[in-house]
Design a protein around this motif. Structure first.
Motif, short mmCIF file in Angstrom:
data_model
loop_
_atom_site.label_atom_id
_atom_site.label_comp_id
_atom_site.label_asym_id
_atom_site.label_seq_id
_atom_site.Cartn_x
_atom_site.Cartn_y
_atom_site.Cartn_z
N MET A 95 -2.05 -0.24 -6.24
CA MET A 95 -3.30 0.46 -5.91
C MET A 95 -3.55 0.43 -4.41
O MET A 95 -4.04 1.40 -3.83
N GLN A 96 -3.19 -0.70 -3.78
CA GLN A 96 -3.35 -0.77 -2.31
C GLN A 96 -2.45 0.25 -1.62
O GLN A 96 -2.83 0.83 -0.59
N MET A 97 -1.26 0.43 -2.17
CA MET A 97 -0.35 1.43 -1.59
C MET A 97 -0.92 2.84 -1.78
O MET A 97 -0.82 3.68 -0.88
N ALA A 98 -1.50 3.09 -2.94
CA ALA A 98 -2.13 4.39 -3.19
C ALA A 98 -3.28 4.59 -2.20
O ALA A 98 -3.46 5.67 -1.63
N GLN A 99 -4.01 3.52 -1.96
CA GLN A 99 -5.12 3.58 -0.99
C GLN A 99 -4.62 3.96 0.40
O GLN A 99 -5.20 4.81 1.08
N ALA A 100 -3.50 3.35 0.79
CA ALA A 100 -2.92 3.67 2.10
C ALA A 100 -2.50 5.13 2.15
O ALA A 100 -2.76 5.84 3.13
N LEU A 101 -1.87 5.61 1.09
CA LEU A 101 -1.43 7.02 1.05
C LEU A 101 -2.61 7.97 1.18
O LEU A 101 -2.55 8.96 1.92
N VAL A 102 -3.69 7.66 0.44
CA VAL A 102 -4.87 8.54 0.48
C VAL A 102 -5.48 8.54 1.89
O VAL A 102 -5.85 9.59 2.42
N ALA A 103 -5.51 7.36 2.52
CA ALA A 103 -6.07 7.27 3.88
C ALA A 103 -5.18 8.01 4.89
O ALA A 103 -5.68 8.67 5.79
N GLU A 104 -3.88 7.91 4.69
CA GLU A 104 -2.95 8.54 5.64
C GLU A 104 -2.78 10.03 5.40
O GLU A 104 -2.33 10.76 6.30
N HIS A 105 -3.12 10.49 4.21
CA HIS A 105 -2.89 11.91 3.87
C HIS A 105 -4.14 12.55 3.26
O HIS A 105 -4.13 12.96 2.09
N PRO A 106 -5.19 12.71 4.06
CA PRO A 106 -6.41 13.34 3.54
C PRO A 106 -6.18 14.80 3.16
O PRO A 106 -7.01 15.39 2.45
N GLU A 107 -5.06 15.38 3.58
CA GLU A 107 -4.76 16.77 3.23
C GLU A 107 -4.27 16.88 1.78
O GLU A 107 -4.24 17.98 1.22
N CYS A 108 -3.88 15.77 1.20
CA CYS A 108 -3.33 15.81 -0.17
C CYS A 108 -4.43 15.63 -1.21
O CYS A 108 -5.48 15.05 -0.94
#
Ligand code: GUN
Ligand code: FE
Length: 452
Positions: free
Chosen positions: A216-229
């Protein structure tokens, strides 16, 4: 655009939405033109209006005469599982056993790129034959399935959203990634596919049960790094699922609180099912503008429960609607409306057919933030168009003899219609079914629906 660019003119009864209509009198919310036309150039809608006016603007356009059929924006399916094309219609289980007994074993096969590619071909054929021109899909845990999914979309020039499922526990070995590999693979797939042609990526932690807190932390990082997704996951579909989630995340206030705690809730977050919600969860949905997705055929098939569309809408929460293949039982957004109507009936809520057709076109596009590109027939939109034949079957034809209004006709389509009622589907202006359009100069008098 050069004057030699080929133009196509679709002729038929035009129906396009600008808002969710309350009823047929709500004429600001929709446009209905009995002898209408859509002018298409370079895959986009160049003009729409009364046939004679549009034809005069484009004397050299190839006319595809679909009268007396309806022309609408292509349907949008906001939650579907591409690796479940061979899971649909699996007997006897509710969610968790259905996943363990049928779905997980099937999804393991998508490690094989050949299998993924073959199934992607079937998947897209099924979508377009049912009038769906955009879908938001879960792929399997394997990048091979993501590559196959987007490569096939690119070949067909379709606007598709999807992503690699992140799942690192409570699943077979062959179907588990790790927090790190799920992050790395998602990054790779975003770089490769997001924004390529019409593709968009959805960060996809499958659901709380199959992700560790580390993932979930990794998903959180992805969401923060890719607001376009986009972000997609499942929420409160089934009581056993909710209880298991509580055991796995004892510190979260509730199921939605898990996703909230990891920063996964944004206006671009799609939450499949969202059936059994607490008042706090509903408050959080309203605050974050994360979007519940109603999956009627799936909710009935797995015995999951009744989605409270009216209750959520009363809180200003915008809902999407979707098939959820392979727990869903039809690729047809028409059949999805049919079952959705019945679920709302069980709660004394009404789904007006005009709102229903707005929902599967403009409404779903708006939920995705894509209504400037898809979901309407507005000039400049991509030319994704569905052609509907309200007389497609014996039963429909017979019932249509008693239809006196557009609303009645739409209700017949959503209740009795399926892929047989889709006479053609255009993706970026290209016919996918090679249906029954007359590609000659049209006759002067068209049979149209009796006056509304
Ligand atoms: N929850 C987690 N995975 C799934 C899935 O594949 N289908 C449905 N309906 N619910 C899920
Ligand atoms: Fe699902």
């Amino acid at each position: 655009m050069s004057h030699t660019e080929t133009q196509t003119l679709l002729r038929g009864r035009l129906l396009d939405f600008h808002a969710a209509p309350a009823d047929e009198m709500d004429t600001d919310a929709y446009t209905y033109i009995k002898d209408g036309a859509i002018l298409i150039e370079a895959g986009k809608i160049k003009a729409t209006g009364v046939y004679q006016d549009i034809a005069a603007q484009a004397p050299k356009a190839a006319v595809k005469d679909h009268r007396p059929n309806l022309l609408l924006p292509g349907f949008i399916d906001t939650h579907v599982h591409f690796p479940q094309v061979q899971v649909i219609a699996s007997w006897g289980e509710q969610l968790l056993d259905w996943l363990n007994n049928y779905t997980f074993p099937e999804e393991t096969r998508f490690e094989d790129p050949k299998h993924s590619t073959a199934m992607a071909g079937h998947f897209y054929d099924l979508l377009t034959s049912h009038g769906t021109t955009t879908a938001v899909s879960y792929c399997s845990v394997h990048t091979a399935s993501v590559d196959a999914y987007f490569a096939e979309a690119e070949k067909r020039n379709m606007c598709m959203i999807g992503g690699k499922v992140m799942m690192d526990r409570n699943a077979p070995d062959t179907l588990r990634d790790t927090p790190q590999s799920s992050y790395d693979d998602s990054k790779k797939m975003i770089a490769k596919w997001h924004g390529k042609g019409r593709a968009q990526y959805a960060i996809t932690p499958r659901f709380a049960i199959t992700s560790t807190p580390e993932q979930m932390q990794m998903a959180q990082a992805l969401v923060a790094e890719h607001p376009e997704c986009f972000v997609q996951t499942h929420l409160s579909e089934n009581h056993d699922e909710i209880a298991f989630t509580k055991e796995l995340y004892p510190d979260a206030p509730d199921y939605l609180g898990v996703y909230e705690g990891y920063g996964l809730l944004t206006p671009k977050t799609l939450l499949g099912h969202s059936i059994h919600l607490t008042p706090r969860e509903i408050d959080v949905l309203a605050e974050t503008q994360a979007k519940p997705v109603f999956c009627p055929t799936s909710n009935l098939f797995l015995g999951s429960g009744l989605f409270d569309d009216g209750g959520l809408r009363a809180r200003g929460i915008q809902n999407a609607i979707a098939t959820d293949i392979g727990a869903g039982t039809s690729y047809s957004m028409l059949q999805t409306l049919n079952e959705g109507y019945k679920i709302l009936q069980l709660q004394k809520q009404k789904l007006h057919p005009l709102r229903a057709f707005d929902w599967i076109t403009r409404g779903n596009a708006e939920v995705l933030g894509l209504s400037d590109k898809i979901g309407t027939l507005a000039v400049g939109s991509d030319a994704d168009v569905v052609v509907l034949d309200s007389h497609a079957t014996h039963a429909m034809d017979l019932r249509m003899q008693r239809a006196g209004s557009l609303s009645e006709e739409l209700f017949i389509l959503q209740t009795l219609g399926d892929d047989r009622a889709v006479s053609e589907t255009y993706v970026a202006g290209v016919a996918q079914k090679n249906g029954a359009a007359t590609i000659v100069n049209a006759p002067a008098v068209a049979p149209v629906l009796k006056s509304a």
